[in-house]
Write a protein that holds these residues in place. Structure first.
Motif, short mmCIF file in Angstrom:
data_model
loop_
_atom_site.label_atom_id
_atom_site.label_comp_id
_atom_site.label_asym_id
_atom_site.label_seq_id
_atom_site.Cartn_x
_atom_site.Cartn_y
_atom_site.Cartn_z
N LYS A 236 37.48 37.38 40.09
CA LYS A 236 37.14 35.96 40.24
C LYS A 236 37.76 35.38 41.51
N ILE A 237 39.00 35.77 41.78
CA ILE A 237 39.67 35.25 42.97
C ILE A 237 38.97 35.74 44.23
N SER A 238 38.67 37.03 44.29
CA SER A 238 38.00 37.55 45.49
C SER A 238 36.59 36.98 45.62
N PHE A 239 35.93 36.74 44.50
CA PHE A 239 34.58 36.19 44.58
C PHE A 239 34.59 34.77 45.14
N ILE A 240 35.51 33.93 44.66
CA ILE A 240 35.54 32.57 45.19
C ILE A 240 35.98 32.58 46.66
N ASN A 241 36.77 33.56 47.05
CA ASN A 241 37.13 33.67 48.46
C ASN A 241 35.94 34.09 49.31
N PHE A 271 41.07 30.32 37.95
CA PHE A 271 41.02 31.38 38.95
C PHE A 271 39.84 31.22 39.91
N LEU A 272 39.46 29.99 40.16
CA LEU A 272 38.44 29.69 41.16
C LEU A 272 39.05 28.86 42.28
N ARG A 273 40.26 29.20 42.70
CA ARG A 273 40.92 28.52 43.81
C ARG A 273 40.90 29.43 45.02
N ALA A 274 40.13 29.03 46.02
CA ALA A 274 40.06 29.83 47.24
C ALA A 274 41.37 29.74 48.00
N GLY A 275 41.70 30.77 48.76
CA GLY A 275 42.94 30.75 49.51
C GLY A 275 43.23 32.09 50.14
N LEU A 276 44.50 32.43 50.20
CA LEU A 276 44.95 33.66 50.85
C LEU A 276 44.93 34.86 49.92
#
Length: 545
Positions: A236-241, A271-276
C-alpha cells in the motif's frame, strides 16, 4: 502463570511488562549484561512511550524480574517461554535466524537439565511420551514472537523440541513502535498457530480477556499471516508513492487522491501517506525475507520486488530534487529533520535519513541533522562530519535547504517563521512526509516541494514575478525541464524515451533496470524498476537490526 521472555528488545520488553501487568510472574532474559542491569533498575534502554512506566510498575510489584541466561536455574522457565529475539536481514534478504535457533536450543537444553535432575541417574535420554494430540507433554511451551519465515516453526520443533518434550506455538506480534504498549492491550487480532491443539489453546487463553478475535491455525499459516500482513501494508505504501510520482507529473495532489480512494471501505485510509517510504525493524526485513523465500521456492514474486524497488527509490527523492535545484551540492548546508524511521521512537533501523545523509555528504554538502530522540542511536551510523542535535532550529541555522524526513510533532509545529529567519537563501523545503502546509510555507518565503503534491510544486511553490517565465522545481526554465524529464520524475534526469537500462539519476546510475525504451515494464515511460542493491547507499542499510 509463570512466563519467561527471551530477548528484551522492543517486542520482548513490551511483552514482558504487559504480561506482568496482567498478573503473571514474568522473567525477562537477555544476553546483554548492561541491558539487564538497566531493566533491574526499572530503566528502559530505548524510547517507547508508556513502557518505562509499565516496567517500573512490574519491577515494583515483584512480578517482573530480569536475568542473564547463565543466572537462570533449571526449572525456572515456567509454563510458557516467549521468544522475542532479532531476525535481521542477511545480505541475500533472507532472515538471519541464528538468534532464534540459539534461544530455542537453550530452552531445550534447560528443560533436559530439569528432566535429568528429576529422573535421577537412571533417566532415559529418549523422547517424552506423546500427549493426546500426538505431541510431547511435560515441558514448557515455546511461544514464537519473533518474525520467522513460514516453515521455520516446523523445523525448529523437529530439530530441538520434540525430543525434549516441548510444544511449539507461533504467536506473531503486530505491535507498532511508538504505540506498542497501547497495541499490546488493545490488539486488532491474536494469531495462534500450532500443531498441538492443547498448546494453542493454552496460549489463546492468555489473551482472551482482551476481547480481540483469535485466529487459531497451524504453525506455517500463522507464520505466513505475519509476513502477508507486513507485505500487504508495504505494498500500500509503495502504491501510493507510485501514485504520488504520477501526481507530480500531472499536477494533482496525492493527499486529496489518497483521501478520495481511502473513503472506499474496500481500500481504507490507513497506509496511504505518500513520502520517503517505509523503514524500521519490520517492513524492510520482512518484505525482503518473503521475497527471498519466494526465490527459494522458485516463485517469481514480481509484485513484491516492485514494492522493494519503489521503496528504495523514494528515500532518495530529496537528493534528486536538491541536485536538480542547485546543481552541485558542494558547500551547500542542508538540514535534515528526523533520524528515526517514524515519530515516537528512537529506532533508526532502515530510516530513510540514514541512507540520504551519507549521500549528501559524499556530494560535498554540509549536513546538520536533528531528532528529539534518536540522535545517539544514529551517531555511530553517520559520517563524523554530520552535526547532530535534538534542536530543529539549531540544525536550520544557516541552512539553504531542509529535508523533513520524519514527521515528529516538534517539527510539524515548529516556529517556521523563526526558521525562515535563521535559514539562508534560497530556503528550499523538501517535505518528505507531506506534513507541512504548502501555502503557509510559501507565504513565509520558502520554496516548497512535497511528494506527489503536483498542484503546489510545479513550479516549486515559489512565486513567479510578473513577466517571468514559469519555472519548475527550484527555478529551472519549464521548457528546459520538459526536455530533460518532468519534475519529480521517477528517474530525475533521465531523458524521456531513452532505454531505462541506460537511464541515470544525475551521476547515480540505475543498474539492473529492464530495458524497454519507454514501453515495457521498467521502461522510461513507466519509470525504472531498480533493485535496492542498484541504488548506492540503500543496500548497505539492510543488515542493521
Amino acid at each position: 502463570m509463570r512466563i519467561t521472555v527471551l530477548g528484551m528488545g522492543y517486542v520482548g520488553a513490551v511483552a514482558a511488562a504487559g504480561l506482568a501487568r496482567d498478573g503473571h510472574q514474568v522473567l525477562g532474559i537477555d544476553v546483554d549484561p548492561a541491558k539487564v542491569e538497566r531493566y533491574r533498575r526499572a530503566e528502559v534502554p530505548f524510547y517507547e512511550p508508556g513502557l518505562d512506566e509499565l516496567v517500573r510498575e512490574g519491577v515494583a510489584s515483584g512480578r517482573l524480574q530480569f536475568a542473564l541466561p547463565a543466572e537462570v536455574e533449571p526449572g525456572r522457565l515456567g509454563d510458557l517461554v516467549f521468544v522475542a529475539v532479532g531476525t535481521p536481514s542477511r545480505a541475500s534478504g533472507a532472515a538471519d535466524l541464528s538468534q532464534v535457533e540459539a534461544a530455542v536450543a537453550w530452552v531445550a537444553e534447560q528443560h533436559r537439565k530439569v528432566k535429568a535432575v528429576a529422573a535421577g541417574p537412571s533417566a532415559s535420554a529418549g523422547r517424552d511420551p506423546a500427549g493426546s494430540d500426538g505431541l510431547p507433554e511435560g515441558g514448557p511451551v515455546v511461544v514464537m514472537k519473533s518474525t520467522v519465515p513460514p516453515g521455520t516453526g516446523r523445523r525448529l520443533r523437529h530439530r530441538y523440541l520434540e525430543t525434549a518434550g516441548i510444544a511449539y506455538v507461533s504467536n506473531p506480534e503486530f505491535l507498532r513502535e511508538g504505540s506498542a504498549v497501547h497495541d499490546w492491550f488493545h490488539p486488532d487480532r491474536v494469531v495462534v498457530g500450532s500443531d498441538s491443539p492443547s498448546a494453542a489453546q493454552q496460549v489463546a487463553r492468555l489473551f482472551q480477556h482482551y476481547g480481540a478475535p483469535v485466529v487459531v491455525t497451524d504453525t506455517a499459516t500463522a507464520e505466513m499471516i505475519k509476513y502477508g500482513a507486513n507485505a500487504f501494508l508495504a505494498t500500500k505504501i509503495s502504491f501510493i508513492n507510485e501514485l504520488a510520482n504520477m501526481c507530480d507529473r500531472v499536477g494533482a495532489d496525492v493527499e486529496e487522491v489518497a483521501r478520495g480512494i481511502g473513503l472506499d471501505p474496500r481500500i481504507g485510509s490507513q497506509f496511504l501517506r505518500a513520502g520517503l517510504g517505509y523503514g524500521g525493524s519490520c517492513f524492510p526485513k520482512d518484505v525482503a525475507a518473503l521475497d527471498h523465500l519466494a526465490r527459494v521456492y522458485d516463485y517469481p514474486f514480481e509484485l513484491l520486488r516492485a514494492v522493494i524497488a519503489v521503496n528504495a527509490r523514494q528515500r532518495l527523492l530529496p537528493l534528486y530534487a536538491l541536485r536538480e535545484a542547485l546543481g552541485s551540492l558542494a558547500g551547500v548546508r542542508v538540514a535534515v529533520l528526523g533520524l528515526a524511521f517514524k515519530p515516537k521512537t528512537d529506532d533508526v533501523r532502515e530510516a530513510p535519513a540514514l541512507d540520504l545523509i551519507p549521500l549528501l555528504v559524499e556530494e560535498g554538502a554540509e549536513v546538520r541533522a536533528a531528532d528529539p530522540q534518536a540522535v545517539e542511536r544514529a551517531r555511530p551510523l553517520l559520517p563524523a562530519s554530520v552535526h547532530l542535535t535534538p534542536s530543529a532550529l539549531e540544525a536550520l541555522e544557516g541552512a539553504q535547504a531542509v529535508v523533513l524526513a520524519t514527521e515528529w510533532d516538534e517539527f510539524v509545529r515548529l516556529d517556521w517563521e523563526e526558521a525562515a529567519r535563521r535559514m539562508a537563501e534560497p530556503r528550499l523545503v523538501f517535505d518528505g512526509r507531506n506534513a507541512l502546509d504548502p501555502e503557509r510555507m510559501m507565504a513565509l518565503g520558502f520554496r516548497y516541494r512535497g511528494v506527489g503534491r503536483g498542484r503546489f510544486t510545479a513550479p516549486w511553490a515559489a512565486a513567479v514575478p510578473a513577466g517571468q517565465p514559469a519555472v519548475d522545481g527550484f527555478g529551472r526554465d519549464g521548457k528546459a525541464a520538459a526536455r530533460a524529464g518532468a519534475p519529480g520524475a521517477v528517474v530525475p534526469g533521465a531523458v524521456a524515451g531513452r532505454s531505462a537500462s541506460k537511464a541515470a539519476v544525475g551521476d547515480v546510475p540505475v543498474h539492473g533496470a529492464a530495458s524497454a525504451d519507454g514501453a515495457g515494464p521498467g521502461g522510461a515511460a513507466q519509470g525504472v524498476l531498480a533493485t535496492p542493491e542498484a541504488v548506492p547507499g540503500v543496500a548497505a542499510a539492510r543488515d542493521r537490526d
